[in-house]
Design an enzyme around this catalytic site. Sequence first.
Site, mmCIF file in Angstrom:
data_model
loop_
_atom_site.group_PDB
_atom_site.id
_atom_site.type_symbol
_atom_site.label_atom_id
_atom_site.label_comp_id
_atom_site.label_asym_id
_atom_site.label_seq_id
_atom_site.Cartn_x
_atom_site.Cartn_y
_atom_site.Cartn_z
ATOM 1 C CG HIS A 266 5.715 1.891 -8.375
ATOM 2 N ND1 HIS A 266 6.972 1.319 -7.483
ATOM 3 C CD2 HIS A 266 5.626 1.184 -9.710
ATOM 4 C CE1 HIS A 266 7.307 0.218 -8.561
ATOM 5 N NE2 HIS A 266 6.378 0.441 -9.118
ATOM 6 C CG MET B 217 13.691 4.339 -2.206
ATOM 7 S SD MET B 217 12.518 3.986 -3.597
ATOM 8 C CE MET B 217 13.152 2.716 -4.002
ATOM 9 N NE ARG B 218 14.097 1.135 4.725
ATOM 10 C CZ ARG B 218 15.177 0.002 4.485
ATOM 11 N NH1 ARG B 218 14.328 -1.361 5.043
ATOM 12 N NH2 ARG B 218 16.614 0.246 5.095
ATOM 13 C CG ASN C 163 4.118 4.185 -2.937
ATOM 14 O OD1 ASN C 163 4.949 5.517 -2.362
ATOM 15 N ND2 ASN C 163 4.234 3.599 -3.765
#
Length: 287
Positions: free
Chosen positions: A192, A172-173, A190
């Site tokens: 999401h 969460m960065r 990633n």
Amino acid sequence: MQVTITAVGPDNCGLADPIVHYVASAGANIHEIQMFDHDRDKIFAMMLRIEWPETSGTVAKLRSHMNEIGQLKGLSIRTWSRDEHIRPPRVAICSTYRPEPVVALLRAMRDKVIKADPVVMIGNRPACRGVAEQFDVEWHDVGDDGGNPNNDQIVELFDQHEVDYIVLARYMRILPPATCWKFAGGRIINLHHGLLPPFPGFRPYEDAHAHHMLTFGATIHFIIPELDAGNQIINQGTFSVAPGTPLEEIKRQGETDNEPSTLVEGVRRVIDRDVELHFQKVVRGQN
């Protein structure tokens, strides 16, 4: 042999010329070239995807020449090829709080559903340390008390472990653009926790619920340095709920089931070369 070369450093004149000149003179076919000049930050970034002829030497030899250019020009250069080594791809996994995607990923690698080796886990929070220990994967906590990551340390760990791919498993960065450029060319994957493009951001479940959606989902996409996810989608998984389903139940279904399974399939597609990233678009791989 397909090779990706990335270069990042302080902006100056003539940075791309020696790289392009060397590979072209060696007989390489340049398939793709991207350059970006951050005028405000005075940062230069470049990515080359080439076909390297074996008659011109090994990838290690090419890497040595690129490193010499990097030292001369003040650039951080990385030379990478999936085909350089006869071994499974090496994967770094980054996490923050949620363990479910990481557990699913590690189980899939253990069971050879994903034919890759997890060589390091990196967290900006310590929540997934126990998972790393359970699967005997080296763990590093790179966050301060507020969860702010040491991005230089992250890059050092990627290099130290010679990772082929980086998986952001509910990390969460946002990775800095310089880090994305250093590992550009379809090496950063990633998860999401929402459907893209309609629900970006950090609260996609809440946003979709506020729009009275009955279908929710997760998106696996390649990270690219300068653009939001659009044509970089690798895989999407969805699930439907009945009208009036509480948000808490929707998030439970998404976080414990849909996100992990969607991530596993997305990473498998990349590792098996079902898909690749060319010109910022996902294309059929050459497996």
